[in-house]
Design a protein around this motif. Structure first.
Motif, PDB file in Angstrom:
ATOM      1  N   GLY A  15     -35.508 115.583  72.365  1.00 50.49           N
ATOM      2  CA  GLY A  15     -35.715 115.324  70.958  1.00 50.49           C
ATOM      3  C   GLY A  15     -34.506 115.641  70.100  1.00 50.49           C
ATOM      4  N   GLY A  16     -33.527 116.303  70.683  1.00 50.53           N
ATOM      5  CA  GLY A  16     -32.344 116.683  69.950  1.00 50.53           C
ATOM      6  C   GLY A  16     -31.308 115.578  69.861  1.00 50.53           C
ATOM      7  N   SER A  17     -30.159 115.940  69.286  1.00 51.79           N
ATOM      8  CA  SER A  17     -29.088 114.976  69.043  1.00 51.79           C
ATOM      9  C   SER A  17     -27.754 115.499  69.543  1.00 51.79           C
ATOM     10  N   VAL A  64     -31.966 102.595  75.411  1.00 54.22           N
ATOM     11  CA  VAL A  64     -31.380 103.434  74.365  1.00 54.22           C
ATOM     12  C   VAL A  64     -31.454 102.807  72.983  1.00 54.22           C
ATOM     13  N   LYS A  65     -31.926 101.584  72.892  1.00 59.19           N
ATOM     14  CA  LYS A  65     -31.993 100.899  71.600  1.00 59.19           C
ATOM     15  C   LYS A  65     -32.855 101.692  70.618  1.00 59.19           C
ATOM     16  N   GLY A  66     -32.335 101.849  69.423  1.00 61.68           N
ATOM     17  CA  GLY A  66     -33.041 102.601  68.398  1.00 61.68           C
ATOM     18  C   GLY A  66     -32.786 104.092  68.442  1.00 61.68           C
ATOM     19  N   ARG A  67     -32.152 104.581  69.496  1.00 59.89           N
ATOM     20  CA  ARG A  67     -31.876 106.019  69.616  1.00 59.89           C
ATOM     21  C   ARG A  67     -30.372 106.321  69.648  1.00 59.89           C
ATOM     22  N   LEU A  68     -29.583 105.439  70.219  1.00 55.86           N
ATOM     23  CA  LEU A  68     -28.141 105.632  70.324  1.00 55.86           C
ATOM     24  C   LEU A  68     -27.428 104.589  69.475  1.00 55.86           C
ATOM     25  N   THR A  69     -26.348 105.005  68.858  1.00 53.43           N
ATOM     26  CA  THR A  69     -25.564 104.114  68.006  1.00 53.43           C
ATOM     27  C   THR A  69     -24.089 104.258  68.345  1.00 53.43           C
ATOM     28  N   ILE A  70     -23.450 103.131  68.669  1.00 59.28           N
ATOM     29  CA  ILE A  70     -22.022 103.124  68.953  1.00 59.28           C
ATOM     30  C   ILE A  70     -21.277 102.692  67.699  1.00 59.28           C
ATOM     31  N   VAL A 120     -23.742 115.268  79.587  1.00 61.70           N
ATOM     32  CA  VAL A 120     -24.863 115.442  78.665  1.00 61.70           C
ATOM     33  C   VAL A 120     -26.076 115.873  79.487  1.00 61.70           C
ATOM     34  N   THR A 121     -26.652 116.992  79.125  1.00 60.85           N
ATOM     35  CA  THR A 121     -27.839 117.494  79.814  1.00 60.85           C
ATOM     36  C   THR A 121     -28.947 117.704  78.799  1.00 60.85           C
ATOM     37  N   VAL A 122     -30.081 117.062  79.039  1.00 60.45           N
ATOM     38  CA  VAL A 122     -31.214 117.157  78.131  1.00 60.45           C
ATOM     39  C   VAL A 122     -32.346 117.886  78.855  1.00 60.45           C
TER      40      VAL A 122
END
Length: 124
Positions: A15-17, A64-70, A120-122
């Motif tokens: 849920g984080g960024s 990743v659509k809607g969650r990640l932005t390049i 990146v570790t979630v």
């Protein structure tokens, strides 16, 4: 020749960024399409997102659509990947890549230059 250096990875709860950044060498950065790829443990490298040389066109894998932005800042020779609503499945080594063409591609073999990656570790 383009050299790429990624930064910004780390450990984050679900849920984080996180915001990944890729710094590129070279004088004609806007001539290169840029991409982000990732390799999860035990899996092959996969496409995440890409952006055209001018920054007008962006592409994402469905997960990743809607969650990640390049995004990119050509004046600074940087490309970023803003990651929100992270999931444990996003855990991977993330690579920045440059393609000697202003049009992006989903295919890793069409990118000529690669960074070393940032982890990146979630956690769940």
């Amino acid at each position: 020749q383009v050299q790429l250096v990624e930064s910004g990875g780390g450990l984050v709860q679900a849920g984080g960024s996180l915001r990944l950044s890729c710094a590129a060498s070279g004088r004609t950065f806007n001539n290169y399409a840029m991409g982000w790829f990732r390799r999860a443990p035990g899996k092959e490298r996969e496409f995440v997102a890409a952006i055209s040389g001018g920054g007008r066109n962006t592409y994402y894998t469905d997960s990743v659509k809607g969650r990640l932005t390049i995004s990119r800042a050509n004046a600074k020779n940087t490309v970023d990947l803003q990651m929100r609503s992270l999931k444990p499945d996003d855990t991977a080594l993330y690579f920045c890549a440059a393609r000697s063409n202003y049009r992006p591609s989903y295919e890793s073999y069409e990118y000529q230059y690669w960074g070393q990656g940032t982890q990146v570790t979630v956690s769940s």
